[in-house]
Design a protein around this motif. Sequence first.
Motif, mmCIF file in Angstrom:
data_model
loop_
_atom_site.group_PDB
_atom_site.id
_atom_site.type_symbol
_atom_site.label_atom_id
_atom_site.label_comp_id
_atom_site.label_asym_id
_atom_site.label_seq_id
_atom_site.Cartn_x
_atom_site.Cartn_y
_atom_site.Cartn_z
ATOM 1 N N GLY A 27 0.797 -1.220 0.000
ATOM 2 C CA GLY A 27 0.000 0.000 0.000
ATOM 3 C C GLY A 27 0.830 1.270 0.000
ATOM 4 N N LEU A 28 0.148 2.389 0.157
ATOM 5 C CA LEU A 28 0.752 3.712 0.031
ATOM 6 C C LEU A 28 1.892 3.923 1.018
ATOM 7 C CD1 LEU A 28 0.688 6.494 -1.318
ATOM 8 C CD2 LEU A 28 -1.081 7.183 0.304
ATOM 9 N N ILE A 55 6.767 4.635 -5.274
ATOM 10 C CA ILE A 55 5.817 5.699 -4.946
ATOM 11 C C ILE A 55 6.520 7.038 -4.751
ATOM 12 C CG2 ILE A 55 4.180 6.483 -3.179
ATOM 13 C CD1 ILE A 55 3.480 3.469 -2.762
ATOM 14 N N TYR A 56 7.727 7.006 -4.170
ATOM 15 C CA TYR A 56 8.411 8.264 -3.835
ATOM 16 C C TYR A 56 9.540 8.576 -4.807
ATOM 17 C CZ TYR A 56 5.765 7.018 0.237
ATOM 18 O OH TYR A 56 4.735 6.650 1.058
ATOM 19 N N ASP A 57 9.619 7.836 -5.899
ATOM 20 C CA ASP A 57 10.715 8.024 -6.854
ATOM 21 C C ASP A 57 10.254 8.568 -8.199
ATOM 22 O OD1 ASP A 57 12.471 6.932 -4.969
ATOM 23 O OD2 ASP A 57 12.021 4.890 -5.628
ATOM 24 N N THR A 62 3.843 12.957 -12.691
ATOM 25 C CA THR A 62 3.345 11.659 -13.162
ATOM 26 C C THR A 62 3.050 10.706 -12.010
ATOM 27 O OG1 THR A 62 5.600 10.802 -13.442
ATOM 28 C CG2 THR A 62 4.563 11.852 -15.351
ATOM 29 N N THR A 63 3.131 11.191 -10.778
ATOM 30 C CA THR A 63 2.848 10.341 -9.627
ATOM 31 C C THR A 63 1.353 10.030 -9.578
ATOM 32 O OG1 THR A 63 4.701 11.202 -8.337
ATOM 33 C CG2 THR A 63 2.895 10.197 -7.100
ATOM 34 N N GLY A 64 1.016 8.745 -9.725
ATOM 35 C CA GLY A 64 -0.392 8.372 -9.709
ATOM 36 C C GLY A 64 -0.581 6.879 -9.863
ATOM 37 N N VAL A 65 -1.819 6.451 -9.713
ATOM 38 C CA VAL A 65 -2.150 5.031 -9.758
ATOM 39 C C VAL A 65 -1.830 4.442 -11.136
ATOM 40 C CG1 VAL A 65 -3.990 3.333 -9.470
ATOM 41 C CG2 VAL A 65 -3.979 5.384 -8.053
ATOM 42 N N ARG A 66 -2.151 5.184 -12.166
ATOM 43 C CA ARG A 66 -1.909 4.671 -13.523
ATOM 44 C C ARG A 66 -0.412 4.464 -13.778
ATOM 45 N NH1 ARG A 66 -5.694 4.922 -17.432
ATOM 46 N NH2 ARG A 66 -6.736 6.689 -16.440
ATOM 47 N N SER A 67 0.418 5.381 -13.287
ATOM 48 C CA SER A 67 1.869 5.241 -13.461
ATOM 49 C C SER A 67 2.394 4.013 -12.725
ATOM 50 C CB SER A 67 2.590 6.501 -12.962
ATOM 51 O OG SER A 67 2.235 7.622 -13.741
ATOM 52 N N LEU A 68 1.855 3.749 -11.549
ATOM 53 C CA LEU A 68 2.268 2.545 -10.820
ATOM 54 C C LEU A 68 1.857 1.282 -11.569
ATOM 55 C CD1 LEU A 68 1.645 3.250 -7.020
ATOM 56 C CD2 LEU A 68 3.807 3.248 -8.274
ATOM 57 N N SER A 69 0.685 1.310 -12.195
ATOM 58 C CA SER A 69 0.241 0.165 -12.991
ATOM 59 C C SER A 69 1.188 -0.071 -14.170
ATOM 60 C CB SER A 69 -1.181 0.399 -13.493
ATOM 61 O OG SER A 69 -1.582 -0.630 -14.369
ATOM 62 N N LYS A 70 1.638 0.997 -14.794
ATOM 63 C CA LYS A 70 2.591 0.870 -15.901
ATOM 64 C C LYS A 70 3.925 0.321 -15.404
ATOM 65 C CE LYS A 70 0.574 4.548 -18.730
ATOM 66 N NZ LYS A 70 0.746 5.932 -19.269
ATOM 67 N N ARG A 170 4.698 13.619 -2.888
ATOM 68 C CA ARG A 170 4.315 12.466 -3.703
ATOM 69 C C ARG A 170 3.258 11.631 -3.004
ATOM 70 N NH1 ARG A 170 8.554 14.713 -5.028
ATOM 71 N NH2 ARG A 170 9.366 14.647 -7.177
ATOM 72 N N LEU A 171 3.336 11.568 -1.696
ATOM 73 C CA LEU A 171 2.321 10.868 -0.916
ATOM 74 C C LEU A 171 0.949 11.491 -1.145
ATOM 75 C CD1 LEU A 171 2.222 8.631 1.392
ATOM 76 C CD2 LEU A 171 2.263 10.552 2.971
ATOM 77 N N LEU A 172 0.883 12.809 -1.068
ATOM 78 C CA LEU A 172 -0.387 13.512 -1.263
ATOM 79 C C LEU A 172 -0.852 13.420 -2.716
ATOM 80 C CD1 LEU A 172 0.300 16.658 0.948
ATOM 81 C CD2 LEU A 172 -1.319 14.817 1.428
ATOM 82 N N ALA A 173 0.091 13.501 -3.664
ATOM 83 C CA ALA A 173 -0.267 13.368 -5.080
ATOM 84 C C ALA A 173 -0.839 11.984 -5.365
ATOM 85 C CB ALA A 173 0.958 13.633 -5.964
ATOM 86 N N MET A 174 -0.225 10.965 -4.766
ATOM 87 C CA MET A 174 -0.703 9.596 -4.980
ATOM 88 C C MET A 174 -2.082 9.403 -4.344
ATOM 89 S SD MET A 174 0.182 6.822 -6.533
ATOM 90 C CE MET A 174 1.970 6.891 -6.727
ATOM 91 N N ALA A 175 -2.278 9.939 -3.152
ATOM 92 C CA ALA A 175 -3.575 9.824 -2.492
ATOM 93 C C ALA A 175 -4.671 10.516 -3.306
ATOM 94 C CB ALA A 175 -3.491 10.423 -1.080
#
Length: 253
Positions: A27-28, A55-57, A62-70, A170-175
């Motif tokens: 998780g986050l 998440i923090y790199d 571009t910090t977001g759920v879609r970027s993590l999926s990629k 980045r934490l807030l952007a991801m949330a």
Amino acid sequence: MDFVLKEEHGFSYIDEGEGEVLLLLHGLMGALSNWEDVVDRFKTNYRVIIPMLPIYDMPLLTTGVRSLSKFVHKFIKFKQLSNITVLGNSLGGHVALVYVLAHPENIKAMVLTGSSGLYENAFGGSFPRRESIDFVREKVQYTFYDPAIATDEMVNDIHKLINDRHSVLRLLAMAKSAIRHNMKKDLHKMNLPVCLIWGKDDKITPPEVAVEFSEELPNAELHWIDKCGHAPMMERPVEFNELLSVFLDKIKA
């Protein structure tokens, strides 16, 4: 945690055991160690892999759920994985949902526990008193039914994280990305077997979230764990692993 963290091709990950692949997504504010009991239980019969999500790199824009999926897709292609059962907790569940929607051909089944993607109430959306260790302790304890699960080490790690400007942005952007990227309209397209394992006392993704997932996903089964919060695999590992084992046996059969 005694597992070896491998560093390869820009990826950091744990890879234990042999057999069908269980891909675990944290998780986050989670860590690879959140899945320690799952790895211990299943590494004798499965190949259990946990990539460290960057998440923090990532660049802030571009910090977001879609970027993590990629990122997960690149990792799966690099490791040449297929016929995967993906497990996600909290944000990791959300990433799993986005990935399954885009690449269903790689995924055999999905397990969600305390997953975001519909609604969540994480940290209240802001950090009004970042410098306060007591504030952080209160918020970390909110994650669990039993506040004792929130160890001093866990609290100190998160306190350090949210007092670092680079990380907290980045934490807030991801949330915010997770809140914007609501999955409800897409859930009916996911026909794979899904196991929902939920803490009955989850205050971050409360029980009604699990019920909605079970109603919207075509092939889902829902299991509750009593006296358990947002991270069942940490707080009630024996019950979690037993439910997971039954599901894995069912889809294997």
